[in-house]
Structures are given as structure tokens and as C-alpha cells.
Write a protein that holds these residues in place. Structure first.
Motif, short mmCIF file in Angstrom:
data_model
loop_
_atom_site.label_atom_id
_atom_site.label_comp_id
_atom_site.label_asym_id
_atom_site.label_seq_id
_atom_site.Cartn_x
_atom_site.Cartn_y
_atom_site.Cartn_z
N GLY A 193 0.80 -1.21 0.00
CA GLY A 193 0.00 0.00 0.00
C GLY A 193 0.84 1.26 0.00
N TYR A 194 1.98 1.22 0.70
CA TYR A 194 2.83 2.41 0.74
C TYR A 194 3.40 2.71 -0.64
CZ TYR A 194 6.22 5.78 2.47
OH TYR A 194 6.93 6.94 2.68
N ILE A 195 3.90 1.69 -1.31
CA ILE A 195 4.46 1.90 -2.65
C ILE A 195 3.38 2.34 -3.63
CG2 ILE A 195 5.55 0.72 -4.59
CD1 ILE A 195 7.05 -0.98 -2.57
N ALA A 196 2.16 1.77 -3.49
CA ALA A 196 1.08 2.16 -4.39
C ALA A 196 0.69 3.62 -4.20
CB ALA A 196 -0.13 1.25 -4.17
N ASN A 197 0.47 4.04 -2.95
CA ASN A 197 0.04 5.41 -2.69
C ASN A 197 1.14 6.42 -2.98
OD1 ASN A 197 -2.79 5.66 -1.20
ND2 ASN A 197 -1.87 3.74 -0.53
N PHE A 198 2.29 6.24 -2.36
CA PHE A 198 3.35 7.23 -2.54
C PHE A 198 4.05 7.09 -3.89
CE2 PHE A 198 2.60 7.52 1.94
CZ PHE A 198 2.90 8.83 2.27
N GLY A 199 3.92 5.92 -4.52
CA GLY A 199 4.42 5.81 -5.89
C GLY A 199 3.63 6.67 -6.84
N LEU A 200 2.30 6.66 -6.71
CA LEU A 200 1.47 7.52 -7.56
C LEU A 200 1.79 9.00 -7.34
CD1 LEU A 200 -2.03 5.80 -7.30
CD2 LEU A 200 -0.66 6.06 -9.35
N LEU A 201 2.12 9.36 -6.12
CA LEU A 201 2.37 10.77 -5.81
C LEU A 201 3.76 11.22 -6.21
CD1 LEU A 201 0.73 10.87 -2.26
CD2 LEU A 201 -0.22 11.80 -4.37
N THR A 202 4.73 10.32 -6.22
CA THR A 202 6.11 10.73 -6.50
C THR A 202 6.57 10.41 -7.91
OG1 THR A 202 6.90 8.61 -5.60
CG2 THR A 202 6.80 10.48 -4.09
N ILE A 203 5.92 9.47 -8.62
CA ILE A 203 6.42 9.08 -9.92
C ILE A 203 6.43 10.23 -10.92
CG2 ILE A 203 4.20 8.27 -10.83
CD1 ILE A 203 7.69 6.74 -11.42
N PRO A 204 5.45 11.16 -10.94
CA PRO A 204 5.58 12.27 -11.89
C PRO A 204 6.79 13.16 -11.62
CG PRO A 204 3.74 12.64 -10.40
CD PRO A 204 4.18 11.23 -10.19
N ILE A 205 7.15 13.32 -10.35
CA ILE A 205 8.33 14.13 -10.03
C ILE A 205 9.60 13.45 -10.55
CG2 ILE A 205 9.68 15.12 -8.14
CD1 ILE A 205 7.12 15.31 -6.53
N PHE A 206 9.69 12.12 -10.36
CA PHE A 206 10.85 11.39 -10.87
C PHE A 206 10.94 11.47 -12.39
CE2 PHE A 206 10.29 8.57 -6.94
CZ PHE A 206 11.23 9.30 -6.23
N LEU A 207 9.83 11.27 -13.09
CA LEU A 207 9.85 11.26 -14.55
C LEU A 207 10.17 12.64 -15.12
CD1 LEU A 207 6.81 8.92 -15.34
CD2 LEU A 207 9.25 8.37 -15.32
#
Length: 511
Positions: free
Chosen positions: A420-434
Motif C-alpha cells: 500500500g505504501y508503494i502504491a500510494n506514494f508511488g502515484l504521488l512521487t512518480i511524476p516528479i521522478f519522470l
């Protein structure tokens, strides 16, 4: 107790959203619906529905915006060519700049006709975000499978989870990410990003008026209008004064919104300067006003976040901004592992708070002790957490709840584990990484870079506080949609390669 007007406001908000969609373009209507509902509707008032999530200020604006986007036709564009030129002249843009912007709008229109607004599902950004979305909906079922047995704690018995709970948790997750999905579709352009920044600032300026009133008179607006105050009144007393709440969950939620609005004003100043707008200094005046209100709001954490990121938003180049935000996002995404490995200098933070205020230091130390206790309990179910119904909390041997959950990260880790942590915070941080990975390409729009900084401020605040709101999801979805649209614009056209025409036979002259 909530009064009648609080329920009337919840049921009237879909009507407000209907008129917004009738009179405004899709992007501006969505922004006004989410921001207005988040800031104006009462918190803690709702109607519990079977299976479905609670009908409250989290559900009403998002669901209303989704229904109106499907049912209400978009209003026609009112701006004419002559009117556009007049506005451009007022902004100080040259005819060459206007011609370049017209070509860019035509190119965006052609791309929209080809792929649809935000429908570039084959792009890398959308593929990665879709993977996280699938993980977000799968996690509740894994939690149920690993938490089917009841837990006995002295006289207290925590029931085991059932398949019904998995569907309920998954539906709640779907409602929470609806702003992300809608923003990915309708806020995927540079123009929409600028509108989103303007919405954050204008709503923030409007909210300073009731906030200043409550700073002087104490938090009473929610009690007088909706019949009750969402938080305990003693929590609003700080340093001999009051911390405003208005219609939000807590004064901390209001403070981080002001911090985000301050960074949005800085981004708008840089955006208007890049466009040659001579009215760019007005956003600096808005920044100063919002910053003064935040200082008076007596929230040290949000003020520190704003002061740390404000030089980044004002002085750093776009390339340096996306690198800085990506580094912070990486720390946020791996924070539970870093905290478990004692790589986060929490003792230094307590010492720094001690130098400012012993009361703040004791409050921070109390939070950290509770987080350590909850993290130790969460490590017993590291994959998908303990699920809901309070199973992720810590209890004494007599069955008394002795845990206090403040930060969003520890709440997600306790209930949903690493999945759940990777799913939630992944959605929030992946645009910043890309965005950071694609910084070597063409110039990044200042509004898009500014939104990344605004989102980073909210991510930082989710470590000590649970300030994950529909506004957070909307900003993350807007950035993800922009990445998908940009990748689709650079991708080669699909379909079989065009056939070359056969060579023409030689003529007499060439022979």
C-alpha cells in the motif's frame, strides 16, 4: 452536533458543480469543484452508506465533478481572435509570441483529437501510474487474505477481515484517487497547470480573510455556520493566541495549504515573467500576504516547509528545481526503510525544536515515540499491513489503545504495508521522478515545474501529518497527465510504414 445547514451544503454542492461545468471549460470547472469543495464544505459531516464510502466532503466534490464531466457538454470557447490579441497586447506579448502560441495551441488540439484528452494510455508515465493503480486496488485483497484471523488483546477482540472488507477498502481507494484520474485526463496541459496554480493562490487569498478572523477571535466559523468544530478547541490554542481552522480538519491542514499557495504564487511569478506579462509582480504581493498569514497562523512545520522550498521556487533554474524535488521525493518514497535503518536524524530535529520551543520539542518527541511503536507493530505484517478496524494500532495488555497516528506514512504502513505504501506514494512521487529524468529534453514549462515544487511541499508534510487530500491527488494527476501527453507528442505515428511510390520510368530527355 452538525446542524441542518451542514447537510444542506453537502447536498447543494452538486448543483454548484453543475453550474461550474455549464459556464467554465473542463479544466477550470474541475479545479473550482475540487478546491471549492475541499475548502468550503464541512469536515466530519457525512451519511454512512452500505458498502459505499461515506457521503461527505471528500466524496461529494469528486463524484459531482465526474458525473458533470460525463453529462454536461463543454461550453463553447468565448474568446475571439480579436479578443485574444487584445489580451495578449495587454500582457505585453509581441505578435511573434502570439503567433507561436497559436501554433502551439493548434498542435495541442491536433494531439487531443488524435489521442483524446489524457487518453495516452500507451505512454510510459501512464503505464507506470496504471501499475501503481492496480497495486492500490489489489492490496486490500492481500490484506484480507493475511488478516482473516481475529486478534485477542486482553478483553478486546479485533475481528478478522472478510472479503466484504476487501471490496469496501478497494472502493474507498478508488474514490480517493478519482481526483488523480480526472486531473490526468483534463489537467494535462500547460494552460491547465497555470490555472491550477492560479486556483491555489486565489482560493488561498480568499481563505486568508476567515483565517485572520479566527486568529483574532478564535476558531468559531465552523461552529457558527455548520454547528460544530472538527478539532478540539484546546488544539487551536498556541503561544498565547489561536491557530485558525476555518472549515478544514485541523489547523495543520490549513497551514500546509497556505504553504502550497505561497509556492504556487512563486511559480506564477516565474511563469508570468517567462511569458512577458507585466503584471507578474502581483503574484509577489500575493506571496507576501500569504506568507504573513502563515506566520500569524503559528504552525512551525508548514512555515518551515514554505521557507525551505521558497528559494527553490524563486531562485533555482527549472532544471535545478526538478532535481531538488526528485531527491526529496526519493527520501519520501523510501522513508519507512530509512527510518527503520536509523538514517533519519530524528534526534537532531528534536534538538532543533528544543532550541525554538520546549513545548514543540516535547510534542515532536511524543510523535516519534508513537511512530517507533507503530513501526515495530507494522513490521509483523510487512507485506500488506494489518488491514482496517484498528488492527494496525498498538494496545496495552488490558486492551486499551495506546497509539497516536499522526503521519500519513505510518498510517499507510500500518494498514497496508509496503504494498500500500508503494502504491500510494508511488502515484504521488512518480511524476516528479519522470520530470527529473526528462529534464535534458526541451524546456520545462515554469507552471509544471512549479506544480512539482507545490506537490513536494505536501509530500514533506505527510511525514509528520496525514495531510493527503483531494488537492494532493489532483496535482499529482495533472503532472502525470502532462508527462503522458508530452510522450505521446514525441512518439512516432502508429500504423504500417508508408509505402514509397515506385520510381518513374526514364524519359527521353534523361535517357
Amino acid at each position: 452536533m452538525p446542524n441542518t445547514f451542514s447537510y444542506v451544503a453537502l447536498f447543494l454542492w452538486p448543483v454548484v458543480v453543475f453550474f461550474l461545468y455549464r459556464s467554465l471549460p473542463r479544466d477550470r470547472a474541475l479545479i473550482a469543484s475540487i478546491l471549492g469543495g475541499y475548502l468550503l464544505l464541512p469536515f466530519g459531516v457525512g451519511i454512512n452508506l452500505p458498502v459505499l464510502p461515506t457521503y461527505d466532503k471528500t466524496l461529494v466534490p469528486v463524484l459531482s465533478a465526474l458525473i458533470m464531466a460525463m453529462l454536461v457538454p463543454a461550453p463553447p470557447e468565448r474568446a475571439t481572435a480579436r479578443g485574444s490579441a487584445t489580451v495578449a497586447d495587454r500582457a505585453g506579448r509581441t505578435p511573434f509570441t502570439r503567433q507561436r502560441e497559436t501554433l502551439a495551441r493548434r498542435q495541442t488540439h491536433l494531439q487531443t483529437q488524435k489521442a483524446g484528452p489524457g487518453e495516452t494510455t500507451g505512454s510510459g508515465g501512464n503505464r507506470i501510474s496504471n501499475m501503481f493503480l492496480v497495486l492500490l486496488f489489489v492490496t486490500p485483497f492481500v490484506s484480507v487474505l493475511t488478516n482473516s484471523q481475529p486478534v485477542d488483546i486482553g478483553p478486546r477482540v479485533l475481528p478478522g477481515l472478510r472479503l466484504y472488507d476487501a471490496f469496501s477498502f478497494a472502493l474507498t481507494s478508488l474514490i480517493s484517487v478519482l481526483p488523480f484520474l480526472m486531473a490526468r485526463r483534463y489537467l494535462a496541459t500547460q494552460r491547465a497547470h497555470k490555472y491550477l496554480l492560479i486556483g491555489l493562490v486565489l482560493w488561498g487569498l480568499f481563505y486568508t480573510l476567515p483565517a485572520l478572523y479566527e486568529i483574532r477571535m478564535s476558531p468559531q466559523l465552523a461552529r457558527r455556520i455548520y454547528g460544530f468544530l472538527a478539532q478540539q478547541f484546546v488544539q487551536a490554542m498556541r503561544d498565547g493566541g489561536f491557530r485558525p481552522v476555518v472549515f478544514l480538519q485541523h489547523g495543520l491542514w490549513l497551514a500546509i495549504y497556505f504553504a502550497m499557495a505561497i509556492l504556487a504564487a512563486a511559480a506564477l511569478w516565474r511563469t508570468c515573467r517567462a511569458e512577458g506579462d507585466r503584471k507578474a509582480p502581483r503574484w509577489l504581493f500575493a506571496l507576501v500576504w500569504l506568507l504573513g498569514t502563515l506566520i500569524l497562523a503559528k504552525s512551525l512545520g508548514a512555515l518551515a516547509v514554505a521557507l525551505v522550498l521558497l528559494p527553490v521556487a524563486l531562485l533555482f533554474s527549472p532544471r535545478a528545481q526538478v532535481v531538488a524535488t526528485a531527491i526529496i521525493a526519493a527520501v519520501i518514497l523510501t522513508y519507512p526503510a530509512l527510518r527503520h535503518a536509523d538514517l533519519i536524524p530524528v534526534n537532531r530535529f528534536v534538538a532543533a525544536a528544543e532550541s525554538y520551543s520546549p513545548e514543540r520539542a516535547r510534542s515532536l518527541e511524543f510523535r516519534l515515540v508513537n511512530e517507533d511503536r507503530l513501526l515495530a507493530h507494522a513490521r509483523q505484517k510487512p507485506l500488506a499491513g494489518w488491514g482496517g478496524w484498528g488492527r494496525g494500532r498498538v494496545y496495552s495488555e488490558h486492551g486499551r489503545d495506546i497509539s497516536v497516528t499522526d503521519g500519513m506514512w505510518i498510517i499507510v504502513m500500518s494498514d497496508s504495508g509496503w504494498l500500500g505504501y508503494i502504491a500510494n506514494f508511488g502515484l504521488l512521487t512518480i511524476p516528479i521522478f519522470l520530470i527529473a529524468l526528462r529534464r535534458r529534453g526541451s524546456g520545462l514549462p515554469p507552471a509544471t515545474v512549479g506544480l512539482s515544487v507545490v506537490l513536494t511541499a505536501n509530500l514533506i508534510d505527510m511525514i509528520p501529518n496525514a495531510t493527503l487530500t483531494p488537492v494532493t491527488w489532483m496535482i499529482a494527476g495533472a503532472l502525470t497527465g502532462w508527462l503522458a501527453r508530452r510522450e505521446a507528442a514525441k512518439a512516432p505515428p502508429e500504423g504500417p510504414p508508408a509505402r514509397r511510390a515506385p520510381p518513374r520510368p526514364p524519359t527521353r530527355a534523361t535517357a
